[in-house]
Design a protein around this motif. Structure first.
Motif, PDB file in Angstrom:
ATOM      1  N   GLU A  37       0.858  -1.188   0.000  1.00 41.59           N
ATOM      2  CA  GLU A  37       0.000   0.000   0.000  1.00 41.59           C
ATOM      3  C   GLU A  37       0.886   1.227   0.000  1.00 41.59           C
ATOM      4  O   GLU A  37       1.985   1.208   0.531  1.00 41.59           O
ATOM      5  CB  GLU A  37      -0.906   0.008   1.232  1.00 41.59           C
ATOM      6  N   ALA A  38       0.414   2.275  -0.602  1.00 42.38           N
ATOM      7  CA  ALA A  38       1.112   3.558  -0.583  1.00 42.38           C
ATOM      8  C   ALA A  38       0.073   4.623  -0.250  1.00 42.38           C
ATOM      9  O   ALA A  38      -1.107   4.471  -0.552  1.00 42.38           O
ATOM     10  CB  ALA A  38       1.759   3.854  -1.934  1.00 42.38           C
ATOM     11  N   VAL A  39       0.516   5.666   0.404  1.00 42.82           N
ATOM     12  CA  VAL A  39      -0.401   6.738   0.775  1.00 42.82           C
ATOM     13  C   VAL A  39       0.149   8.072   0.297  1.00 42.82           C
ATOM     14  O   VAL A  39       1.346   8.242   0.108  1.00 42.82           O
ATOM     15  CB  VAL A  39      -0.657   6.798   2.302  1.00 42.82           C
ATOM     16  N   LEU A  40      -0.747   8.994   0.127  1.00 46.59           N
ATOM     17  CA  LEU A  40      -0.419  10.348  -0.281  1.00 46.59           C
ATOM     18  C   LEU A  40      -1.000  11.268   0.772  1.00 46.59           C
ATOM     19  O   LEU A  40      -2.159  11.116   1.161  1.00 46.59           O
ATOM     20  CB  LEU A  40      -1.046  10.634  -1.651  1.00 46.59           C
ATOM     21  N   GLN A  41      -0.194  12.189   1.283  1.00 43.40           N
ATOM     22  CA  GLN A  41      -0.705  13.141   2.262  1.00 43.40           C
ATOM     23  C   GLN A  41      -0.860  14.501   1.609  1.00 43.40           C
ATOM     24  O   GLN A  41       0.044  14.972   0.929  1.00 43.40           O
ATOM     25  CB  GLN A  41       0.228  13.246   3.460  1.00 43.40           C
ATOM     26  N   VAL A  42      -2.017  15.089   1.801  1.00 46.70           N
ATOM     27  CA  VAL A  42      -2.298  16.414   1.258  1.00 46.70           C
ATOM     28  C   VAL A  42      -2.633  17.350   2.410  1.00 46.70           C
ATOM     29  O   VAL A  42      -3.225  16.944   3.402  1.00 46.70           O
ATOM     30  CB  VAL A  42      -3.447  16.377   0.224  1.00 46.70           C
ATOM     31  N   LYS A  43      -2.199  18.590   2.278  1.00 42.86           N
ATOM     32  CA  LYS A  43      -2.464  19.597   3.300  1.00 42.86           C
ATOM     33  C   LYS A  43      -3.269  20.726   2.698  1.00 42.86           C
ATOM     34  O   LYS A  43      -3.077  21.090   1.538  1.00 42.86           O
ATOM     35  CB  LYS A  43      -1.157  20.153   3.869  1.00 42.86           C
ATOM     36  N   SER A  44      -4.149  21.277   3.499  1.00 39.11           N
ATOM     37  CA  SER A  44      -4.959  22.389   3.014  1.00 39.11           C
ATOM     38  C   SER A  44      -4.071  23.620   2.840  1.00 39.11           C
ATOM     39  O   SER A  44      -3.086  23.786   3.553  1.00 39.11           O
ATOM     40  CB  SER A  44      -6.097  22.685   3.994  1.00 39.11           C
ATOM     41  N   TYR A  45      -4.427  24.437   1.885  1.00 39.30           N
ATOM     42  CA  TYR A  45      -3.667  25.654   1.617  1.00 39.30           C
ATOM     43  C   TYR A  45      -4.224  26.789   2.450  1.00 39.30           C
ATOM     44  O   TYR A  45      -5.434  27.042   2.432  1.00 39.30           O
ATOM     45  CB  TYR A  45      -3.733  26.015   0.135  1.00 39.30           C
ATOM     46  N   ILE A  46      -3.374  27.434   3.183  1.00 34.59           N
ATOM     47  CA  ILE A  46      -3.767  28.600   3.958  1.00 34.59           C
ATOM     48  C   ILE A  46      -2.944  29.771   3.453  1.00 34.59           C
ATOM     49  O   ILE A  46      -1.718  29.770   3.593  1.00 34.59           O
ATOM     50  CB  ILE A  46      -3.535  28.387   5.465  1.00 34.59           C
ATOM     51  N   PRO A  47      -3.584  30.745   2.814  1.00 38.24           N
ATOM     52  CA  PRO A  47      -2.825  31.872   2.276  1.00 38.24           C
ATOM     53  C   PRO A  47      -2.164  32.664   3.402  1.00 38.24           C
ATOM     54  O   PRO A  47      -2.671  32.716   4.525  1.00 38.24           O
ATOM     55  CB  PRO A  47      -3.867  32.704   1.547  1.00 38.24           C
ATOM     56  N   PRO A  48      -1.015  33.258   3.104  1.00 36.94           N
ATOM     57  CA  PRO A  48      -0.354  34.068   4.130  1.00 36.94           C
ATOM     58  C   PRO A  48      -1.217  35.267   4.498  1.00 36.94           C
ATOM     59  O   PRO A  48      -1.981  35.765   3.664  1.00 36.94           O
ATOM     60  CB  PRO A  48       0.946  34.510   3.463  1.00 36.94           C
ATOM     61  N   PRO A  49      -1.114  35.700   5.731  1.00 36.13           N
ATOM     62  CA  PRO A  49      -1.918  36.870   6.123  1.00 36.13           C
ATOM     63  C   PRO A  49      -1.491  38.103   5.330  1.00 36.13           C
ATOM     64  O   PRO A  49      -0.304  38.305   5.070  1.00 36.13           O
ATOM     65  CB  PRO A  49      -1.640  37.015   7.609  1.00 36.13           C
ATOM     66  N   SER A  50      -2.449  38.916   4.948  1.00 36.03           N
ATOM     67  CA  SER A  50      -2.112  40.131   4.221  1.00 36.03           C
ATOM     68  C   SER A  50      -1.658  41.201   5.210  1.00 36.03           C
ATOM     69  O   SER A  50      -2.209  41.343   6.296  1.00 36.03           O
ATOM     70  CB  SER A  50      -3.304  40.634   3.414  1.00 36.03           C
ATOM     71  N   LYS A  51      -0.652  41.899   4.801  1.00 37.12           N
ATOM     72  CA  LYS A  51      -0.142  42.971   5.658  1.00 37.12           C
ATOM     73  C   LYS A  51      -0.710  44.296   5.185  1.00 37.12           C
ATOM     74  O   LYS A  51      -0.705  44.603   4.002  1.00 37.12           O
ATOM     75  CB  LYS A  51       1.384  43.025   5.589  1.00 37.12           C
ATOM     76  N   THR A  52      -1.215  45.035   6.097  1.00 33.95           N
ATOM     77  CA  THR A  52      -1.709  46.358   5.752  1.00 33.95           C
ATOM     78  C   THR A  52      -0.722  47.381   6.289  1.00 33.95           C
ATOM     79  O   THR A  52      -0.301  47.326   7.449  1.00 33.95           O
ATOM     80  CB  THR A  52      -3.104  46.610   6.362  1.00 33.95           C
ATOM     81  N   TRP A  53      -0.320  48.239   5.433  1.00 28.47           N
ATOM     82  CA  TRP A  53       0.666  49.251   5.796  1.00 28.47           C
ATOM     83  C   TRP A  53      -0.066  50.563   6.097  1.00 28.47           C
ATOM     84  O   TRP A  53      -0.969  50.957   5.367  1.00 28.47           O
ATOM     85  CB  TRP A  53       1.655  49.485   4.657  1.00 28.47           C
ATOM     86  N   THR A  54       0.331  51.183   7.138  1.00 24.52           N
ATOM     87  CA  THR A  54      -0.240  52.485   7.458  1.00 24.52           C
ATOM     88  C   THR A  54       0.867  53.503   7.494  1.00 24.52           C
ATOM     89  O   THR A  54       1.981  53.236   7.941  1.00 24.52           O
ATOM     90  CB  THR A  54      -0.963  52.439   8.828  1.00 24.52           C
ATOM     91  N   ARG A  55       0.558  54.687   7.027  1.00 25.65           N
ATOM     92  CA  ARG A  55       1.535  55.784   7.083  1.00 25.65           C
ATOM     93  C   ARG A  55       1.335  56.567   8.362  1.00 25.65           C
ATOM     94  O   ARG A  55       0.220  56.760   8.803  1.00 25.65           O
ATOM     95  CB  ARG A  55       1.360  56.720   5.887  1.00 25.65           C
ATOM     96  N   ARG A  56       2.403  57.017   8.885  1.00 23.28           N
ATOM     97  CA  ARG A  56       2.319  57.840  10.100  1.00 23.28           C
ATOM     98  C   ARG A  56       2.468  59.287   9.750  1.00 23.28           C
ATOM     99  O   ARG A  56       3.084  59.729   8.913  1.00 23.28           O
ATOM    100  CB  ARG A  56       3.413  57.455  11.080  1.00 23.28           C
TER     101      ARG A  56
END
Length: 56
Positions: A37-56
């Motif tokens: 027997e052989a198995v394949l493992q798959v992982k769910s894709y979680i996109p990286p968090p988006s960074k919001t830039w703010t100007r000071r």
């Protein structure tokens, strides 16, 4: 960051099993092993968090 969900798929019932079996059987690393027997493992894709830039 949330954990990724992992699923394991047994590939014996997939149409491509014979091709994968053939590749493994020809590999010298697996000589002397019986492939049952052989198995394949798959992982769910979680996109990286988006960074919001703010100007000071």
């Amino acid at each position: 960051m949330p954990n990724k969900k992992t699923k394991t798929v047994k590939i014996r019932h997939l149409e491509c099993f014979s091709a994968i079996y053939g590749e493994l059987a020809q590999n010298p690393e697996y000589a002397g092993y019986e492939i049952e027997e052989a198995v394949l493992q798959v992982k769910s894709y979680i996109p990286p968090p988006s960074k919001t830039w703010t100007r000071r």
